[in-house]
Design an enzyme around this catalytic site. Sequence first.
Site, PDB file in Angstrom:
ATOM      1  N   TYR A 232     -12.614  19.286 -12.133  1.00  0.00           N
ATOM      2  CA  TYR A 232     -11.239  19.817 -11.924  1.00  0.00           C
ATOM      3  C   TYR A 232     -11.356  21.241 -12.383  1.00  0.00           C
ATOM      4  CZ  TYR A 232      -6.192  20.262 -11.577  1.00  0.00           C
ATOM      5  OH  TYR A 232      -5.082  20.547 -11.340  1.00  0.00           O
ATOM      6  N   LYS A 236     -10.784  24.877 -10.196  1.00  0.00           N
ATOM      7  CA  LYS A 236      -9.783  25.817 -10.121  1.00  0.00           C
ATOM      8  C   LYS A 236     -10.255  27.112 -10.645  1.00  0.00           C
ATOM      9  CE  LYS A 236      -6.544  22.827  -8.911  1.00  0.00           C
ATOM     10  NZ  LYS A 236      -5.797  22.921  -7.819  1.00  0.00           N
ATOM     11  N   VAL A 263       3.274  19.398 -14.898  1.00  0.00           N
ATOM     12  CA  VAL A 263       4.458  18.875 -14.137  1.00  0.00           C
ATOM     13  C   VAL A 263       4.146  17.421 -13.788  1.00  0.00           C
ATOM     14  CG1 VAL A 263       5.741  18.829 -11.736  1.00  0.00           C
ATOM     15  CG2 VAL A 263       4.414  21.026 -12.661  1.00  0.00           C
ATOM     16  N   LYS A 264       5.203  16.759 -14.030  1.00  0.00           N
ATOM     17  CA  LYS A 264       5.025  15.178 -14.022  1.00  0.00           C
ATOM     18  C   LYS A 264       4.848  14.912 -12.365  1.00  0.00           C
ATOM     19  CE  LYS A 264       8.114  11.298 -15.415  1.00  0.00           C
ATOM     20  NZ  LYS A 264       7.005  10.555 -16.325  1.00  0.00           N
TER      21      LYS A 264
HETATM   22  N1  LIG Z   1       1.088  18.444 -11.935  1.00  0.00           N
HETATM   23  C1  LIG Z   1       0.390  19.340 -12.670  1.00  0.00           C
HETATM   24  O1  LIG Z   1       0.795  19.245 -14.073  1.00  0.00           O
HETATM   25  C2  LIG Z   1      -0.440  20.463 -12.264  1.00  0.00           C
HETATM   26  C3  LIG Z   1      -0.739  21.398 -12.883  1.00  0.00           C
HETATM   27  C4  LIG Z   1      -1.742  22.161 -12.548  1.00  0.00           C
HETATM   28  C5  LIG Z   1      -2.266  22.190 -11.201  1.00  0.00           C
HETATM   29  N2  LIG Z   1      -1.626  21.475 -10.357  1.00  0.00           N
HETATM   30  C6  LIG Z   1      -1.821  21.548  -8.909  1.00  0.00           C
HETATM   31  O2  LIG Z   1      -1.070  21.425  -8.176  1.00  0.00           O
HETATM   32  C7  LIG Z   1      -1.130  20.956  -6.843  1.00  0.00           C
HETATM   33  C8  LIG Z   1      -0.301  19.928  -6.393  1.00  0.00           C
HETATM   34  O3  LIG Z   1      -0.609  18.662  -7.267  1.00  0.00           O
HETATM   35  P1  LIG Z   1       0.636  17.810  -7.722  1.00  0.00           P
HETATM   36  O4  LIG Z   1       0.690  17.991  -9.303  1.00  0.00           O
HETATM   37  O5  LIG Z   1       1.808  17.902  -6.830  1.00  0.00           O
HETATM   38  O6  LIG Z   1      -0.172  16.198  -7.541  1.00  0.00           O
HETATM   39  P2  LIG Z   1       0.275  15.187  -6.244  1.00  0.00           P
HETATM   40  O7  LIG Z   1       1.516  14.658  -6.345  1.00  0.00           O
HETATM   41  O8  LIG Z   1      -1.065  14.277  -6.739  1.00  0.00           O
HETATM   42  O9  LIG Z   1      -0.112  16.055  -4.821  1.00  0.00           O
HETATM   43  C9  LIG Z   1      -1.380  16.230  -4.565  1.00  0.00           C
HETATM   44  C10 LIG Z   1      -1.475  16.402  -2.994  1.00  0.00           C
HETATM   45  O10 LIG Z   1      -2.617  16.849  -2.693  1.00  0.00           O
HETATM   46  C11 LIG Z   1      -2.951  15.945  -1.415  1.00  0.00           C
HETATM   47  N3  LIG Z   1      -4.305  15.905  -1.064  1.00  0.00           N
HETATM   48  C12 LIG Z   1      -5.521  15.473  -2.029  1.00  0.00           C
HETATM   49  N4  LIG Z   1      -6.709  15.533  -1.083  1.00  0.00           N
HETATM   50  C13 LIG Z   1      -6.052  16.149  -0.010  1.00  0.00           C
HETATM   51  C14 LIG Z   1      -6.718  16.405   1.136  1.00  0.00           C
HETATM   52  N5  LIG Z   1      -8.247  16.211   1.227  1.00  0.00           N
HETATM   53  N6  LIG Z   1      -6.311  16.851   2.422  1.00  0.00           N
HETATM   54  C15 LIG Z   1      -4.846  17.033   2.419  1.00  0.00           C
HETATM   55  N7  LIG Z   1      -3.968  16.767   1.152  1.00  0.00           N
HETATM   56  C16 LIG Z   1      -4.715  16.271   0.229  1.00  0.00           C
HETATM   57  C17 LIG Z   1      -2.418  14.594  -1.550  1.00  0.00           C
HETATM   58  O11 LIG Z   1      -2.291  13.715  -0.649  1.00  0.00           O
HETATM   59  P3  LIG Z   1      -2.211  12.139  -0.856  1.00  0.00           P
HETATM   60  O12 LIG Z   1      -0.656  12.080  -0.984  1.00  0.00           O
HETATM   61  O13 LIG Z   1      -2.615  11.778   0.880  1.00  0.00           O
HETATM   62  O14 LIG Z   1      -3.093  11.918  -1.749  1.00  0.00           O
HETATM   63  C18 LIG Z   1      -0.990  15.448  -2.242  1.00  0.00           C
HETATM   64  O15 LIG Z   1      -0.204  15.434  -1.282  1.00  0.00           O
HETATM   65  C19 LIG Z   1      -2.801  20.468  -7.029  1.00  0.00           C
HETATM   66  O16 LIG Z   1      -3.584  21.584  -6.523  1.00  0.00           O
HETATM   67  C20 LIG Z   1      -2.923  20.606  -8.597  1.00  0.00           C
HETATM   68  O17 LIG Z   1      -4.190  20.707  -9.003  1.00  0.00           O
HETATM   69  C21 LIG Z   1      -0.889  20.693 -10.844  1.00  0.00           C
END
Ligand SMILES: NC(=O)c1ccc[n+]([C@@H]2O[C@H](COP(=O)([O-])OP(=O)(O)OC[C@H]3O[C@@H](n4cnc5c(N)ncnc54)[C@H](OP(=O)(O)O)[C@@H]3O)[C@@H](O)[C@H]2O)c1
Length: 307
Positions: A232, A236, A263-264
């Site tokens: 991961y 990134k 973010v949660k």
């Molecule tokens: N949450 C944090 O603290 C945090 C911190 C740093 C960076 N980020 C980044 O923020 C972004 C959003 O993550 P999130 O925190 O909102 O997590 P999340 O709620 O788990 O959302 C991830 C999203 O990516 C989708 N996804 C995964 N594989 C995919 C694919 N092959 N094609 C299309 N969509 C796909 C998932 O779809 P499904 O529902 O179908 O699985 C889901 O909609 C990510 O890039 C993550 O790395 C998050």
Amino acid sequence: MVGSNEQREMQRVAVITGANKGIGLEIARQLALHGVTVVLTARDEKRGAGAVESLRGSHQIPNVVFHQLDVRDESSVGALAEFVRTQFGKLDILVNNAGASGISVDVEGLKSLGIDPEAWLSGKATSLVQGVLRQTYDGAVTCFDTNYYGCKRVTEALLPLLELSTSGARIVNVSSLRSELRRMPSESIREELSDIDNLTEEKIEGLLRRFLEDLKEGRLEATGWPMMLPSYSVSKTVLNAYTRVLARRHPSMLVNCVHPGYVKTDINWNTGVITTEEGAKGPVMLALLPADGPTGCYFDQTTKAEF
Ligand SMILES: NC(=O)c1ccc[n+]([C@@H]2O[C@H](COP(=O)([O-])OP(=O)(O)OC[C@H]3O[C@@H](n4cnc5c(N)ncnc54)[C@H](OP(=O)(O)O)[C@@H]3O)[C@@H](O)[C@H]2O)c1
């Protein structure tokens, strides 16, 4: 989608990947509230259509449409590009948000460790989590194919439409603080990724192949890769490098990457501490940058930061 050519040119259109939940869904909501027409995409038709319905219904936001997109599937990416071309004839904003952790987790074991957010963020938890988070080879392949190659696939397919934007295109790559170069133990990898003038996709992809080889041989730590969420973090870091390559190659666009905050959401097994509403602020700010805004930069939420 709208009447006259003039109206069509004025209407800003955004594509958001992985927007059925989490930060992506909230980015869609906030951009739509700013008057942008949002193409909310998700790999699963049902989850994506449900998300659009929730925005249209309970939030009363009409300017959101759904289109299926699995960033790992070339034909799905092609179909999305064709949809945007026929419906809108251009694209103004692309938010590459879809992400995968690439990790197998013992959720109960992780919860029982009770790691505080500070230890997560600083990396102090690295040794603690080794017993509950497992980096598999298949997980790393999925992670790279989603977080880096997926972003590249979608961006390349949509670039011809972004080039037709009359307001100047914006590309936002949702990164992570795990990407930061100071967290990369290997000095030579840090140097390779800091040499912006000579960065290319070939170099980036060579690094990813090296990581997979080192993972297979069980020598990630010895060869200087990060041990906190290894694939991961690397995905990134190279996403940021790709952002810099794109920004250099497309000076008429504003191309940036952003850590949304801790973010949660499901991706971190809901260990995060801020809401999706807070987390979407940085990506939305970068999606709506004014014409003289920055490009080729990395942001920690809404603040410009060091790569
Ligand atoms: N949450 C944090 O603290 C945090 C911190 C740093 C960076 N980020 C980044 O923020 C972004 C959003 O993550 P999130 O925190 O909102 O997590 P999340 O709620 O788990 O959302 C991830 C999203 O990516 C989708 N996804 C995964 N594989 C995919 C694919 N092959 N094609 C299309 N969509 C796909 C998932 O779809 P499904 O529902 O179908 O699985 C889901 O909609 C990510 O890039 C993550 O790395 C998050």
